[in-house]
Design an enzyme around this catalytic site. Structure first.
Site, PDB file in Angstrom:
ATOM      1  N   LYS A 131     -20.976  36.358 -20.030  1.00  0.00           N
ATOM      2  CA  LYS A 131     -20.230  34.906 -20.548  1.00  0.00           C
ATOM      3  C   LYS A 131     -20.617  33.968 -19.321  1.00  0.00           C
ATOM      4  CE  LYS A 131     -18.662  34.896 -24.033  1.00  0.00           C
ATOM      5  NZ  LYS A 131     -19.050  34.546 -25.658  1.00  0.00           N
ATOM      6  N   HIS A 180     -24.644  29.818 -23.411  1.00  0.00           N
ATOM      7  CA  HIS A 180     -24.024  28.845 -24.547  1.00  0.00           C
ATOM      8  C   HIS A 180     -24.574  27.506 -23.922  1.00  0.00           C
ATOM      9  CE1 HIS A 180     -22.190  32.047 -26.264  1.00  0.00           C
ATOM     10  NE2 HIS A 180     -21.512  32.547 -25.341  1.00  0.00           N
TER      11      HIS A 180
END
Length: 355
Positions: free
Chosen positions: A64, A83
């Protein structure tokens, strides 16, 4: 509360046998103990040592986002879920760091085969876990009305999660006139939606109570008042372009059965989020956020962006096995279309961030 790993020990062992060198950073948080990697021959180093010690040509493989409160230039090629390619919050700032350091993002979310399908994804387990949390939230509302929904902790395996939910459902249904909730899954034909439907079945939700919507049901464009007729709404779509909202805050003020939303897709900071009724990501520590409406029926949203960590070992093993063939292709990256496409996409997004 993130416990998954992009490469499991079994996947790392296969790569070592193929001639890759894999250095593993120590972690007390990861579901796989350091010793599980050490036993197969991976050298262990301190956390975040990649920033100063990793060779310039090393791939930094993670899962992440990078550590917060750091704006230093990034020099390596990173393989992770960045992201930032869909204009999420902070996307320009992150890309500027790679621009300054001449580093590269090869984003796991956008690695695709020649048919445009993702080579590896946590989608199935995200839907599976999202459905579990949503059903558990509904059970909590029925058995402990008005009480705060507490923290979530990962389960050791799938069976433990299913058994927990079955027990909770039996008690909640008894307090709901022996009626099970209606669970509506948006994106039911995809991997994520399939996981959501599968969990509902395994937990004992009758098939007729599982409402499956996909592109045919939504092609006319929202909003969709039918969502309000379900008790639980699980959103599993993959958002790639602007679409009309599925529901609006004004709709929630009217008559509805809907009391739980689990937004597995979790495009919270995306300007095109089709569920514009909440604005924050929730966490394992605080899994829900209430939506204020004039309707006295509560409405709670779960918007955790790493739901598969509810079953971290199974999620990591499944993802790693799917990713392995693509990682093998790094040995001839200049000839591997999947990696070339990933780098091309990064350059396109980098150029957009510069403007």
């Amino acid at each position: 509360m993130e416990h998954r790993a992009a490469l499991s020990p079994s996947a790392a062992k296969e790569l070592l046998d193929a001639g890759f060198k894999i250095t593993v950073e120590k972690s007390t948080q990861r579901i796989f103990d350091d010793e599980e990697y050490a036993q197969i021959g991976c050298p262990l180093v301190e956390a975040l040592s990649w920033k100063t010690e990793a060779p310039a040509d090393a791939y930094i493989v993670g899962l992440k986002e990078l550590p917060e409160n750091d704006d230093s230039p990034l020099h390596h090629t990173h393989i992770f879920f960045a992201h930032c390619f869909k204009n999420q919050g902070g996307w320009k700032e992150l890309l500027h760091r790679f621009d300054a350091g001449k580093g590269t993002i090869l984003d796991l979310e956008f690695l695709q085969d020649d048919k445009g399908r993702r080579v590896a994804a946590f989608g199935y387990m995200a839907g599976f876990a999202g459905s579990a949390v949503a059903i558990d939230m509904w059970c909590h509302q029925k058995t402990q009305p008005g009480a705060v929904y507490g923290a979530l902790t990962p389960y050791p395996n799938e069976d433990a999660l299913i058994n927990h939910t079955k027990e909770r459902l039996a008690k909640a249904a008894a307090q709901n006139g022996n009626q099970f909730p209606k669970v509506m899954v948006m994106g039911a034909l995809g991997r994520c939606g399939g996981g959501a439907c599968d969990f509902a079945r395994k937990a004992g939700i009758p098939e007729e109570n599982i409402i499956k919507w996909d592109i045919n049901e939504t092609k006319g464009g929202g909003p969709f008042p039918q969502i309000l007729e379900a008790d639980i709404f699980v959103n599993c779509i993959y958002l790639s372009a602007k679409i009309p909202p599925f529901i609006t805050r004004e709709m929630l003020n009217g008559e509805r059965k809907l009391s739980v939303i689990c937004d597995v897709s979790c495009d919270t900071t995306n300007p095109n989020n089709p569920l514009p009724v909440y604005t924050i990501n929730t966490t394992f520590d605080k899994p829900t956020v209430p939506v204020e409406t004039t309707n006295p029926l509560p409405l709670d949203v779960c918007s955790i962006d790493h739901l598969p960590t509810l079953l971290p070992r199974e999620s990591s093993n499944m993802f790693s096995q799917d990713l392995l063939p693509t990682i093998h292709a790094l040995a001839h990256r200049s000839d591997a279309r999947v990696w070339q496409d990933a780098e091309k996409l990064f350059q396109e997004k980098l150029e957009a961030a510069r403007q």
